[in-house]
Scaffold this active site. Structure first.
Site, PDB file in Angstrom:
ATOM      1  CB  CYS A  42      -2.689  -6.754  -2.766  1.00 39.38           C
ATOM      2  SG  CYS A  42      -3.047  -8.538  -2.654  1.00 39.38           S
ATOM      3  CG  ASP A  44      -7.047  -8.690   0.323  1.00 37.98           C
ATOM      4  OD1 ASP A  44      -8.165  -8.228   0.643  1.00 37.98           O
ATOM      5  OD2 ASP A  44      -6.465  -9.556   0.989  1.00 37.98           O
ATOM      6  NE  ARG A  46      -8.861  -8.909   3.346  1.00 36.12           N
ATOM      7  CZ  ARG A  46      -8.090  -9.766   4.037  1.00 36.12           C
ATOM      8  NH1 ARG A  46      -8.378 -10.052   5.285  1.00 36.12           N
ATOM      9  NH2 ARG A  46      -7.050 -10.326   3.457  1.00 36.12           N
ATOM     10  CG  HIS A  98      -2.831  -6.100   2.049  1.00 35.44           C
ATOM     11  ND1 HIS A  98      -3.467  -7.083   2.770  1.00 35.44           N
ATOM     12  CD2 HIS A  98      -2.677  -6.604   0.799  1.00 35.44           C
ATOM     13  CE1 HIS A  98      -3.696  -8.124   1.986  1.00 35.44           C
ATOM     14  NE2 HIS A  98      -3.216  -7.872   0.781  1.00 35.44           N
ATOM     15  CB  CYS A 101      -0.351  -9.747   1.799  1.00 35.37           C
ATOM     16  SG  CYS A 101      -0.538 -10.037   0.023  1.00 35.37           S
TER      17      CYS A 101
HETATM   18 CO    CO Z   1      -2.634  -9.286  -0.572  1.00 32.22          CO
END
Ligand code: CO
Length: 210
Positions: A42, A44, A46, A98, A101
């Site tokens: 992803c 993302d 993090r 994750h 999400c």
């Molecule tokens: Co995500």
């Protein structure tokens, strides 16, 4: 110093430290890229692939998009996949989702978000395939987490449906496919499924003339 200038300064520091630790580090990387892994994760911020797996530059070939999707009309993903499999000969492909999400969360709502609707549609389909199981979960967070897991499994299956993977399995008996999910709350990766090279999937998706 402007905030973004910190990134450039940190880069200078990192390059100097890395060079000091291993004078040949960059020279070796320039000469050869031979990662064993393709990571589909992803976007993302993090979930940084290298950091959470303790890997160095040169070890993982990375593709990231919203909610780690394998969409069979995505020229970007397919180009990365073909290059990783046919040129780099990666041994393993990891789809890593994750918990928490935002992409998966958004796909579970009825909110229109503009162009991203078209991307999230693919996750809504995964929800529809598993509607009974997901809707039976009372807790909202757990419901999303389950869709995160099911979405990873579906994307691994989507990899196996591609002619790129099926051809590689036939010719090289590689790569193996893996579905993982990362916990933002504890930093740990949970392996969900493994699809070794050569695994048979629904005949409907298997090409017999590759
Ligand atoms: Co995500």
């Amino acid at each position: 110093m402007k905030p973004y200038e910190k990134l450039l300064q940190e880069n200078k520091n990192w390059a100097a430290e890395t060079q000091a630790k291993d004078p040949d580090f960059f020279k070796n990387l320039v000469n050869l890229q031979s990662p064993e892994y393709l990571w589909i994760g992803c976007s993302d911020s993090r979930v940084p692939a290298n950091q959470i797996t303790g890997t160095q530059p040169g070890e993982i070939f990375v593709h990231r998009n919203i909610a780690n999707m394998v969409v069979n009309t995505d020229l970007n993903l397919l180009s990365v996949l073909q290059y990783a499999v046919e040129v780099l000969h990666v041994k393993h492909i990891i789809v890593c989702g994750h918990y928490g999400c935002g992409g998966v969360q958004a796909a579970m709502t009825q909110k229109s978000l503009g162009i991203i609707n078209k991307w999230l549609r693919n996750i809504k389909d995964v929800y529809r395939f598993h509607r009974e199981e997901i809707d039976a979960i009372k807790d909202e967070t757990k419901r999303t987490d389950r869709l995160v897991e099911l979405n990873v499994e579906e994307q691994v299956l989507n990899l196996a449906k591609t002619s790129i993977i099926q051809k590689a399995w036939k010719e090289n008996n590689a790569p193996d496919l893996h579905g993982w999910v990362y916990g933002l709350h504890n930093g740990l990766i949970k392996p969900l499924l493994e699809m070794p090279a050569g695994t048979h999937i629904d005949k409907l998706y298997e090409f017999d003339n590759l």
